[in-house]
Design a protein around this motif. Structure first.
Motif, short mmCIF file in Angstrom:
data_model
loop_
_atom_site.label_atom_id
_atom_site.label_comp_id
_atom_site.label_asym_id
_atom_site.label_seq_id
_atom_site.Cartn_x
_atom_site.Cartn_y
_atom_site.Cartn_z
N ILE A 160 0.84 -1.21 0.00
CA ILE A 160 0.00 0.00 0.00
C ILE A 160 0.87 1.25 0.00
O ILE A 160 0.57 2.23 -0.69
CB ILE A 160 -0.96 -0.01 1.20
CG1 ILE A 160 -2.04 -1.08 0.99
CG2 ILE A 160 -1.61 1.35 1.42
CD1 ILE A 160 -2.90 -1.32 2.19
N SER A 161 1.96 1.23 0.75
CA SER A 161 2.81 2.42 0.81
C SER A 161 3.51 2.69 -0.51
O SER A 161 3.79 3.85 -0.83
CB SER A 161 3.84 2.27 1.94
OG SER A 161 4.77 1.26 1.63
N ALA B 203 2.15 1.83 -3.55
CA ALA B 203 1.13 2.16 -4.55
C ALA B 203 0.66 3.61 -4.39
O ALA B 203 0.52 4.12 -3.28
CB ALA B 203 -0.06 1.22 -4.41
N ASN B 204 0.45 4.25 -5.50
CA ASN B 204 -0.05 5.62 -5.47
C ASN B 204 -1.55 5.66 -5.23
O ASN B 204 -2.06 6.57 -4.59
CB ASN B 204 0.28 6.33 -6.79
CG ASN B 204 1.76 6.57 -6.95
OD1 ASN B 204 2.48 6.68 -5.97
ND2 ASN B 204 2.21 6.62 -8.20
N ASP B 205 -2.25 4.70 -5.78
CA ASP B 205 -3.70 4.69 -5.66
C ASP B 205 -4.14 3.26 -5.34
O ASP B 205 -3.72 2.30 -6.00
CB ASP B 205 -4.33 5.15 -6.98
CG ASP B 205 -5.83 5.31 -6.86
OD1 ASP B 205 -6.32 5.56 -5.74
OD2 ASP B 205 -6.50 5.19 -7.90
N PHE B 206 -4.97 3.10 -4.33
CA PHE B 206 -5.50 1.78 -4.00
C PHE B 206 -6.96 1.93 -3.59
O PHE B 206 -7.39 2.98 -3.15
CB PHE B 206 -4.68 1.09 -2.90
CG PHE B 206 -4.86 1.72 -1.55
CD1 PHE B 206 -5.79 1.19 -0.65
CD2 PHE B 206 -4.12 2.81 -1.16
CE1 PHE B 206 -5.96 1.75 0.60
CE2 PHE B 206 -4.29 3.39 0.09
CZ PHE B 206 -5.21 2.85 0.97
N SER B 207 -7.71 0.85 -3.75
CA SER B 207 -9.14 0.90 -3.42
C SER B 207 -9.38 0.25 -2.06
O SER B 207 -8.57 -0.55 -1.58
CB SER B 207 -9.95 0.20 -4.50
OG SER B 207 -9.66 -1.18 -4.49
N SER B 208 -10.49 0.58 -1.48
CA SER B 208 -10.84 0.00 -0.18
C SER B 208 -11.14 -1.49 -0.31
O SER B 208 -10.95 -2.24 0.64
CB SER B 208 -12.02 0.73 0.44
OG SER B 208 -13.14 0.66 -0.42
#
Length: 126
Positions: free
Chosen positions: A78-79, A81-86
């Motif tokens: 997650i850290s 990645a620039n964009d992640f979904s819930s």
């Protein structure tokens, strides 16, 4: 219906990570086998209860270790990645919680066996 349960079980075992789920399954089988063996052997019950207790506690802690390692890996991803979904986060948390849940299940089954052995020993001594 019966095959559906085993299919779901094997899917959960793979999702939880083979490095943690299959050793916990082995510990569950060891606890069940030792409990059955302890019911058949009267003279070694105390020693067998101690072994069951140690194996079940190890399964519990090993499951939580799997969760911590999985969460560290998920948070690293997650850290980066620039964009992640819930939904990705929720799926990762679900997978991370499978090994401690199975470890707790193993612990509880072993504790039920220990309680049953204790009751059996008290009934034989009475």
């Amino acid at each position: 219906m019966r095959f559906l349960f085993f299919g779901q079980f094997s899917d959960r075992m793979r999702e939880g990570g083979a490095d943690f789920m299959y050793p916990i399954l082995l510990m569950l089988l060891i606890c069940i086998g030792l409990s059955i063996y302890a019911f058949l052997k009267i003279e070694k019950v105390k020693k067998l209860k101690e072994i069951i207790s140690h194996v079940s506690l190890f399964a519990l802690v090993y499951g939580f270790l799997g969760m911590m390692i999985g969460l560290i890996g998920a948070f690293d991803a997650i850290s980066v990645a620039n964009d992640f979904s819930s939904s990705v986060l929720a799926a990762g948390l679900k997978i991370g919680l499978l090994s401690p849940t199975f470890g707790m299940f193993t612990f509880l089954i072993a504790r039920v066996g220990i309680i049953a052995l204790t009751i059996k020993a008290k009934n034989e001594n009475a």
